[in-house]
Design an enzyme around this catalytic site. Sequence first.
Site, PDB file in Angstrom:
ATOM      1  CD  GLU A  59      -3.151   0.707   0.292  1.00  0.00           C
ATOM      2  OE1 GLU A  59      -2.568   1.716  -0.143  1.00  0.00           O
ATOM      3  OE2 GLU A  59      -4.369   0.524   0.167  1.00  0.00           O
ATOM      4  NE  ARG A 110      -5.634  -2.955   8.735  1.00  0.00           N
ATOM      5  CZ  ARG A 110      -5.587  -2.320   7.576  1.00  0.00           C
ATOM      6  NH1 ARG A 110      -5.022  -1.117   7.491  1.00  0.00           N
ATOM      7  NH2 ARG A 110      -6.127  -2.854   6.492  1.00  0.00           N
ATOM      8  CG  ASN A 151      -8.482   2.723   1.049  1.00  0.00           C
ATOM      9  OD1 ASN A 151      -7.281   2.610   1.286  1.00  0.00           O
ATOM     10  ND2 ASN A 151      -9.285   1.677   1.037  1.00  0.00           N
ATOM     11  CG  ASP A 153      -7.255   0.548  -2.016  1.00  0.00           C
ATOM     12  OD1 ASP A 153      -6.863   1.368  -1.158  1.00  0.00           O
ATOM     13  OD2 ASP A 153      -7.121  -0.679  -1.858  1.00  0.00           O
TER      14      ASP A 153
END
Length: 280
Positions: free
Chosen positions: A16, A96, A144, A191
Site C-alpha cells: 500500500e 488500525r 482510503n 482504493d
Amino acid sequence: MTAVEVAVHEHATLGEGPTWDSREQRLIWVDILGSRVHTYDPGTGRRTVMVTEQHVGAAKPRTGGGLVVNLRDGVGVYDGIDGFRWLYRELVPGRRGNDAAVAPDGALWFGTMRYDEAAGGGTLSRLAPDGSARTVLDSVAVSNGIGWGPDGRLMYYVDSPTRSIDVFDLGDDQLPVNRRQLAAVTDGFPDGLTVDADGCVWVALWDGGAIHRYTPDGNLDRVIELPVLRPTACAFGGPDLTDLYITTARTGLEAPHPLSGSVLVVPGAGKGLHQAAFAG
C-alpha cells in the site's frame, strides 16, 4: 497499449501507500499486514526494509528527516536519531490505521478502519504540524485514498465500500466542506489515489485489476489494465514525476497472480504533482 512493468518483485501481503520522496529520490511504500516499510531507489535499484512494531497503514517523509507512520494505535515518527516516538495515540480495540497523505500545508491526514471493515468503525483525521489532531470524519468504513488538486482548493477522498470517489472544497481553515461525488465506481472498489498536474484523479481499483483516471468533472478518460486483481494505490515518481508506481496485494486470494504483492510501474504515464513532506 500501456506498458506495465515491474519495479519491485515482492510478495507483500497488503502492499500500500506508494509515496515519492523527492529529497531522497526514492519510493516509500508499506506492507500493512507484514508490518514493514519499504524503500526503493529506481536509479540504483537499492532497497531497504524496516519492520514496525505494529501494522503500518502508511509511511510518509518528514521535513525534519525520518518518516511519519500511521500505525494500529496512532501516528508516530521514526527519525533515525531517537528511534520511535508517538505523536498521537488513540487505542481502539479491533481498529488500525490505514491510508494517509500529506496536504500541501504539511499536515498529515490519516485514516483508520476496523479489521472487520464494519461500517462506521473508521475515521479520517488531520494532524497539524503543531501536533494538534482533529477528527474530520467519524463514520467511515474503510478510509482510503486522499489527495488534493493542483491549486490546493479541492480535496479528494475514498471510503472504499461506498464505491464512490468524493470531492470536497477546502475552507480557509483547510478543513473540507461541501462533500459531493466526483465519480461512481462499478468495476471493483476504489482504493488509493493520486492527483496529476492537470487535476485528474488516478484511482487503484481493488478487485478491479486496473487504474482509472477521472477528469476534474468526473469523466473516466483512461483505463490501465493490470495483470493483478488487487492494485491498492498509485503515485507518480521518478526525477520528473512522470512514472506511475502501483502497489498491489495478495491477501485474501486463493491463487494470487505471481506479481501480486509487487510494485508495478507505468513509465511516462503522466505528470504528477510534488508531494509535500510532513512538517511536524
